[in-house]
Design an enzyme around this catalytic site. Sequence first.
Site, PDB file in Angstrom:
ATOM      1  N   GLY A  46       0.809  -1.215   0.000  1.00 32.54           N
ATOM      2  CA  GLY A  46       0.000   0.000   0.000  1.00 32.54           C
ATOM      3  C   GLY A  46       0.840   1.261   0.000  1.00 32.54           C
ATOM      4  N   GLY A  78       2.612   3.736   1.469  1.00 24.00           N
ATOM      5  CA  GLY A  78       3.210   4.008   2.760  1.00 24.00           C
ATOM      6  C   GLY A  78       3.654   5.440   2.937  1.00 24.00           C
ATOM      7  CG  ASP A  87      10.023   9.197   7.491  1.00 29.31           C
ATOM      8  OD1 ASP A  87       9.660   8.733   6.398  1.00 29.31           O
ATOM      9  OD2 ASP A  87      11.156   9.694   7.667  1.00 29.31           O
ATOM     10  NE  ARG A 102       0.378   1.486  -6.779  1.00 28.85           N
ATOM     11  CZ  ARG A 102       1.462   2.259  -6.734  1.00 28.85           C
ATOM     12  NH1 ARG A 102       2.618   1.777  -7.137  1.00 28.85           N
ATOM     13  NH2 ARG A 102       1.398   3.496  -6.290  1.00 28.85           N
ATOM     14  CG  ASP A 106       5.188  -2.919  -5.290  1.00 26.64           C
ATOM     15  OD1 ASP A 106       5.757  -4.003  -5.458  1.00 26.64           O
ATOM     16  OD2 ASP A 106       5.768  -1.895  -4.890  1.00 26.64           O
ATOM     17  CG  ASN A 107       7.249  -0.095  -8.005  1.00 26.76           C
ATOM     18  OD1 ASN A 107       6.495   0.587  -7.312  1.00 26.76           O
ATOM     19  ND2 ASN A 107       8.432  -0.510  -7.583  1.00 26.76           N
TER      20      ASN A 107
END
Length: 470
Positions: free
Chosen positions: A81, A83, A116, A174, A244-245
């Site tokens: 997902g 992030g 982060d 994707r 995922d890309n």
Amino acid sequence: MKLHTRYTDISDLLAIEDTPTAVSDPNLLLFNANLAREFDISTDPEFLAKRLSGSEVDNAVKPVALGYSGHQFGHFSPRLGDGRAHLLGAIEDKHGALWDLQLKGAGATVFSRGGDGRCALGPAIREYIMSEALAALGIATTRCLAVVTTGETVYRQPPRPGAVVTRVANSHIRVGSFQYLATQGDIEGLEKLVEYAISCHFPDIKSEGEQRITDFLAAVIDKQIELVVSWMRIGFIHGVMNTDNTLISGETIDYGPCAMMNQFDFETVFSSIDHQGRYAFGNQPTIANWNCARLAESFLPLFKDEERALSELSAVINGFAAKFNTAFDTMWRLKLGLDGEQAGDQALVSELLTLMKQHKLDYTNTFNALTESLRTDFPLPDSLKEWLCEWRLRTSGESYGVMRAVNPAVIPRNHNIEMILTEYEQTGTSSSIGELLKVLENPYSYEERLAAWYQPPHDGDSHYQTFCGT
């Protein structure tokens, strides 16, 4: 800047409401005015800095983080997902088409897994330059609308100034999006996503039922082949072709460890984390095929008979190689301006590539030299003298125009990108980026006065490495 809601009605798992985290001192660093003209977007720097850093949010449309799975270097991660990305919504262009508007680096999301959610300045600028370069080269790609500095430090190794990238894409659907819903057992959501993807990207598919799914897979394969062939035509190495890309629209996404090939070699790898060369320049077709097979697997729950599904989907996947080879051969004929098609074409190409690898010839400059040699007394490598005699017999009066249209004179060279990133990180600005972006706007036009931008690095990038920005 009117936004539209997208993806939230497909599945509760796919698009989860998530608000960006405001930053301390947002400032607009780069703004893509040419792209902005396609949309109804304010050009006020203060408004853009706040909105495109996530510090201010349009309350009418809730930002979301998208869920997806992914095979990363062959290993499956069921829940990845966004992030460090927030989809603000979809924005309409002047032709009425919707485009995703996404912030990358706008803070942690439900998918951050302890990260982060931030982006460093260097990777943000790399994505801006590279995506604009590929767009100008005619390669399907996501685009960058802006880079906003945050006034904050991103703690990587070493600590870096922070930034937020605004990405524009036809969609963010994707291969991993389908894998995610299939893994979660959300069959209804999976069906809806297939239909939504077809309506967005393949509206010409008119079949129904299970045939509609196999036709969709075939259409996605065609897009992936077109994309990878175009990458290889210009010497682009994606560097992290995880599922995922891989956008089913056939657009390039994720410019983290990407690079351009200088000296020709199918085994060229620059990514610091690709220790086995999985995503090397010459492996990109195989990986695209592999990724499409993973997409096919995610469709299995949509078929009533699994054995029949395996048979039909496998037949489509097995057709990848023949389709790719046809497109690949056509690409080489165009790059060499060959007159028609003859039985010896593959041998002619193979001999050239062997000589280029043996003599460490620059990929872009060699094909540019061959192109210009048809019009002027352009210097050519001595190592190609014997090969040139055979090649010239296969050219015609049309060859120059054909070759000039597909062989770039200028590419976003790795060392030039790094020079600009260093300038920004050391001084907060760059004296070179404006000129480079201007040069990259016309990549197929050779101009002797721009020779400095055409030159490869002195060491041929022999020690160059790229890194993922996370």
